[in-house]
Design a protein around this motif. Structure first.
Motif, PDB file in Angstrom:
ATOM      1  N   ARG A 142       0.846  -1.197   0.000  1.00  0.00           N
ATOM      2  CA  ARG A 142       0.000   0.000   0.000  1.00  0.00           C
ATOM      3  C   ARG A 142       0.879   1.244   0.000  1.00  0.00           C
ATOM      4  O   ARG A 142       1.661   1.449   0.919  1.00  0.00           O
ATOM      5  N   LEU A 143       0.764   2.029  -1.053  1.00  0.00           N
ATOM      6  CA  LEU A 143       1.508   3.281  -1.144  1.00  0.00           C
ATOM      7  C   LEU A 143       0.949   4.269  -0.121  1.00  0.00           C
ATOM      8  O   LEU A 143      -0.262   4.369   0.059  1.00  0.00           O
ATOM      9  N   VAL A 146       3.074  10.227  -1.373  1.00  0.00           N
ATOM     10  CA  VAL A 146       4.296   9.681  -1.981  1.00  0.00           C
ATOM     11  C   VAL A 146       4.411  10.037  -3.469  1.00  0.00           C
ATOM     12  O   VAL A 146       5.483  10.467  -3.918  1.00  0.00           O
ATOM     13  N   PRO A 147       3.367   9.883  -4.286  1.00  0.00           N
ATOM     14  CA  PRO A 147       3.510  10.261  -5.706  1.00  0.00           C
ATOM     15  C   PRO A 147       3.921  11.720  -5.874  1.00  0.00           C
ATOM     16  O   PRO A 147       4.779  12.039  -6.716  1.00  0.00           O
ATOM     17  N   GLU A 148       3.332  12.604  -5.080  1.00  0.00           N
ATOM     18  CA  GLU A 148       3.671  14.028  -5.152  1.00  0.00           C
ATOM     19  C   GLU A 148       5.115  14.270  -4.724  1.00  0.00           C
ATOM     20  O   GLU A 148       5.832  15.089  -5.320  1.00  0.00           O
ATOM     21  N   PHE A 149       5.569  13.555  -3.692  1.00  0.00           N
ATOM     22  CA  PHE A 149       6.936  13.688  -3.200  1.00  0.00           C
ATOM     23  C   PHE A 149       7.946  13.245  -4.256  1.00  0.00           C
ATOM     24  O   PHE A 149       8.916  13.956  -4.545  1.00  0.00           O
ATOM     25  N   LEU A 167      12.434  -3.890  -6.481  1.00  0.00           N
ATOM     26  CA  LEU A 167      11.874  -2.693  -5.861  1.00  0.00           C
ATOM     27  C   LEU A 167      11.332  -1.729  -6.915  1.00  0.00           C
ATOM     28  O   LEU A 167      10.269  -1.124  -6.740  1.00  0.00           O
ATOM     29  N   HIS A 168      12.073  -1.605  -8.028  1.00  0.00           N
ATOM     30  CA  HIS A 168      11.600  -0.789  -9.150  1.00  0.00           C
ATOM     31  C   HIS A 168      10.264  -1.321  -9.659  1.00  0.00           C
ATOM     32  O   HIS A 168       9.322  -0.544  -9.895  1.00  0.00           O
ATOM     33  N   GLU A 169      10.159  -2.641  -9.813  1.00  0.00           N
ATOM     34  CA  GLU A 169       8.926  -3.249 -10.314  1.00  0.00           C
ATOM     35  C   GLU A 169       7.781  -3.078  -9.318  1.00  0.00           C
ATOM     36  O   GLU A 169       6.634  -2.841  -9.703  1.00  0.00           O
ATOM     37  N   LYS A 216       6.522   0.377  -9.516  1.00  0.00           N
ATOM     38  CA  LYS A 216       5.772   0.523 -10.766  1.00  0.00           C
ATOM     39  C   LYS A 216       4.355  -0.024 -10.598  1.00  0.00           C
ATOM     40  O   LYS A 216       3.378   0.589 -11.052  1.00  0.00           O
ATOM     41  N   ARG A 217       4.235  -1.184  -9.916  1.00  0.00           N
ATOM     42  CA  ARG A 217       2.912  -1.762  -9.664  1.00  0.00           C
ATOM     43  C   ARG A 217       2.065  -0.848  -8.777  1.00  0.00           C
ATOM     44  O   ARG A 217       0.839  -0.814  -8.889  1.00  0.00           O
ATOM     45  N   LEU A 218       2.742  -0.110  -7.892  1.00  0.00           N
ATOM     46  CA  LEU A 218       2.030   0.808  -6.998  1.00  0.00           C
ATOM     47  C   LEU A 218       1.716   2.146  -7.666  1.00  0.00           C
ATOM     48  O   LEU A 218       1.107   3.020  -7.060  1.00  0.00           O
TER      49      LEU A 218
END
Length: 260
Positions: free
Chosen positions: A23-24, A28-31, A56-58, A61-63
């Motif tokens: 769960r993101l 976080v996306p804005e940061f 971790l990159h993947e 990306k899923r999140l």
């Protein structure tokens, strides 16, 4: 806050700062968008040893967030680098997941269940009495005991769960050996992060949710510290510690300027 936002480099923990399990966390996306758009140097420095930078990159990306593999550094990579420097071409018995095993393979170590140079412990969901029994035998026969990180617990979407420090405790108690932990707050981890970022400590801030790893790592490395309350630490916990963070925020979204 302006002085903090003007830092050129940010070292961020992941569990409890960027996400809980799958769960993101809010903001976080804005940061991450702010870091990228502001051309900040940034590194996600995680004590978790389960996943490789690619994984971790993947996961990110899923999140719903795109971050290059070069922005991730794990305690598994730090542990592998430390052991490669200590005993080039050595062998290990591992209680851990693929991220740790692959990191050790990549620096020339082999897996050994007969007479390993080291017993290495990281987070794992395949913990068993049989593995503990084998590890104890190896330690009694002279293998050195290494932990990827000293965290006793970690956050997940289901709540607080055991981490490497908790998994290590039975081995230390049963053998009398004292583990050497490579991950935060070990200064090795912070020095590796600054080298990877090509940043000076004066221009860097560390963001984390743990007083006993993230914040103390920053203090001992003379890096400005930001505690976020989105993970395992609550404000009421702060009185228990002899040291304090430079900043206390609800989450990483608070680092984004109002106009950002």
């Amino acid at each position: 806050m302006e002085a903090l936002r003007n830092k050129n480099a940010f070292v961020c923990d992941m569990d409890g700062v960027i996400y809980h399990g799958n769960r993101l966390l809010p903001g976080v996306p804005e940061f991450i968008n702010w870091l990228q758009m502001s051309n900040k140097k940034f590194l996600f420095l995680t004590n978790s040893s389960e996943r490789s930078p690619r994984e971790l990159h993947e996961k990110m990306k899923r999140l719903g967030v795109s971050v290059g593999e070069e922005h991730f550094y794990t305690s598994a990579l730090a542990t592998a680098a430390f052991l490669a420097d200590q005993c080039q071409g050595g062998s290990v018995f591992v209680i851990g997941e693929a991220g740790l095993i692959n990191a050790l393979y990549d620096v020339g170590f082999s897996m050994n269940d007969t007479n390993p140079d080291y017993v290495v412990v990281g987070e794992t969901r395949s913990y068993s009495y049989e593995k503990l029994e084998r590890a104890c035998q190896h330690i009694h026969n002279g293998a050195k005991l290494i932990g990827t990180n000293p965290d006793v617990t970690g956050p997940s979407e289901k709540g607080i769960i055991p981490a490497t420090g908790a998994l290590m405790a039975p081995l230390e108690m049963a053998t009398g050996a004292k583990a050497y932990f490579v991950g935060k707050p070990n200064p090795l981890m912070m020095r590796n992060a600054l080298k990877k970022l090509e940043a000076r400590r004066e221009e860097t801030a560390i963001v984390g949710d743990r007083m006993d790893t993230d914040i103390i790592a920053g203090i001992e490395s003379e890096i400005e510290t930001v505690l976020v309350l989105s993970g395992v630490t609550q404000k009421s916990d702060l009185a228990r510690f002899a040291y304090q963070p430079d900043w206390i925020l609800d989450g990483v979204g608070d680092l984004v300027p109002p106009s950002g």
